[in-house]
Design an enzyme around this catalytic site. Sequence first.
Site, mmCIF file in Angstrom:
data_model
loop_
_atom_site.group_PDB
_atom_site.id
_atom_site.type_symbol
_atom_site.label_atom_id
_atom_site.label_comp_id
_atom_site.label_asym_id
_atom_site.label_seq_id
_atom_site.Cartn_x
_atom_site.Cartn_y
_atom_site.Cartn_z
ATOM 1 N N GLU A 109 -0.723 73.288 -9.072
ATOM 2 C CA GLU A 109 0.574 73.964 -8.980
ATOM 3 C C GLU A 109 1.677 73.088 -9.583
ATOM 4 O O GLU A 109 2.571 73.588 -10.273
ATOM 5 C CB GLU A 109 0.928 74.278 -7.523
ATOM 6 C CG GLU A 109 -0.081 75.158 -6.819
ATOM 7 C CD GLU A 109 -1.161 74.387 -6.071
ATOM 8 O OE1 GLU A 109 -1.666 74.930 -5.087
ATOM 9 O OE2 GLU A 109 -1.500 73.260 -6.472
ATOM 10 N N HIS A 149 -1.422 67.880 -8.616
ATOM 11 C CA HIS A 149 -1.997 69.159 -8.224
ATOM 12 C C HIS A 149 -1.794 70.224 -9.299
ATOM 13 O O HIS A 149 -0.862 70.149 -10.104
ATOM 14 C CB HIS A 149 -1.396 69.616 -6.899
ATOM 15 C CG HIS A 149 -1.838 68.780 -5.747
ATOM 16 N ND1 HIS A 149 -1.587 69.134 -4.440
ATOM 17 C CD2 HIS A 149 -2.545 67.626 -5.688
ATOM 18 C CE1 HIS A 149 -2.101 68.225 -3.637
ATOM 19 N NE2 HIS A 149 -2.682 67.291 -4.374
ATOM 20 N N CYS A 200 3.309 70.985 -2.617
ATOM 21 C CA CYS A 200 3.398 72.055 -3.615
ATOM 22 C C CYS A 200 4.228 73.222 -3.084
ATOM 23 O O CYS A 200 4.989 73.834 -3.839
ATOM 24 C CB CYS A 200 2.006 72.512 -4.028
ATOM 25 S SG CYS A 200 1.134 71.276 -5.014
ATOM 26 N N CYS A 204 -0.684 72.937 -0.880
ATOM 27 C CA CYS A 204 -0.409 71.939 0.159
ATOM 28 C C CYS A 204 1.092 71.982 0.472
ATOM 29 O O CYS A 204 1.856 72.689 -0.192
ATOM 30 C CB CYS A 204 -0.825 70.548 -0.325
ATOM 31 S SG CYS A 204 0.234 69.886 -1.642
#
Length: 171
Positions: free
Chosen positions: A104, A102, A130, A127
């Site tokens: 992040e 991801h 993260c 999410c």
Amino acid sequence: MKNFKNYDFNANDPEESLQNQIKNKRKRESKHQYFLKIAKLVSSRSTCPRRSVGCVITNKFGHIKSTGYNGVPRNFPHCTDKPCGGESQESSKGLSSCMATHAEQNALLQCDNVMDIQTIYTTTSPCITCAKLIANTSCKEVIYSEEYADTSGIDMLKKLSIKTTYERIND
């Protein structure tokens, strides 16, 4: 007295030029819009056909510490070249078959000191995974421009008193 520091006084008719410049001066972007637009640009590097996400991490001075976008791990074929099993799944579903790291996560990996993080700007809300990583930094606020289908990440950040702010990116 007016602040004239950004005006051109070297024009042929300084008074008329100054008045036109004041009249036509474009409004300065807010800090949030500025960093969200940078995050949107960063997302253009994504190699995931399902979703393009960008992230910008800043410190307390508003300096960019790192950026990240979602994509497969290093030395792995990009999903734009060889799709993984997650590309046809609904958002927030089939994550175990998705090979992307991801945005992040990539931004956190690039940040030299996670205890220097003040604000995270991301094109999609984090999410839960993260959010757990963000919770282990000094981040005080997460600003996002689109809500992820599963809001458990935002819910967790709120429970931890990390401010979360939705802000649409202006065109």
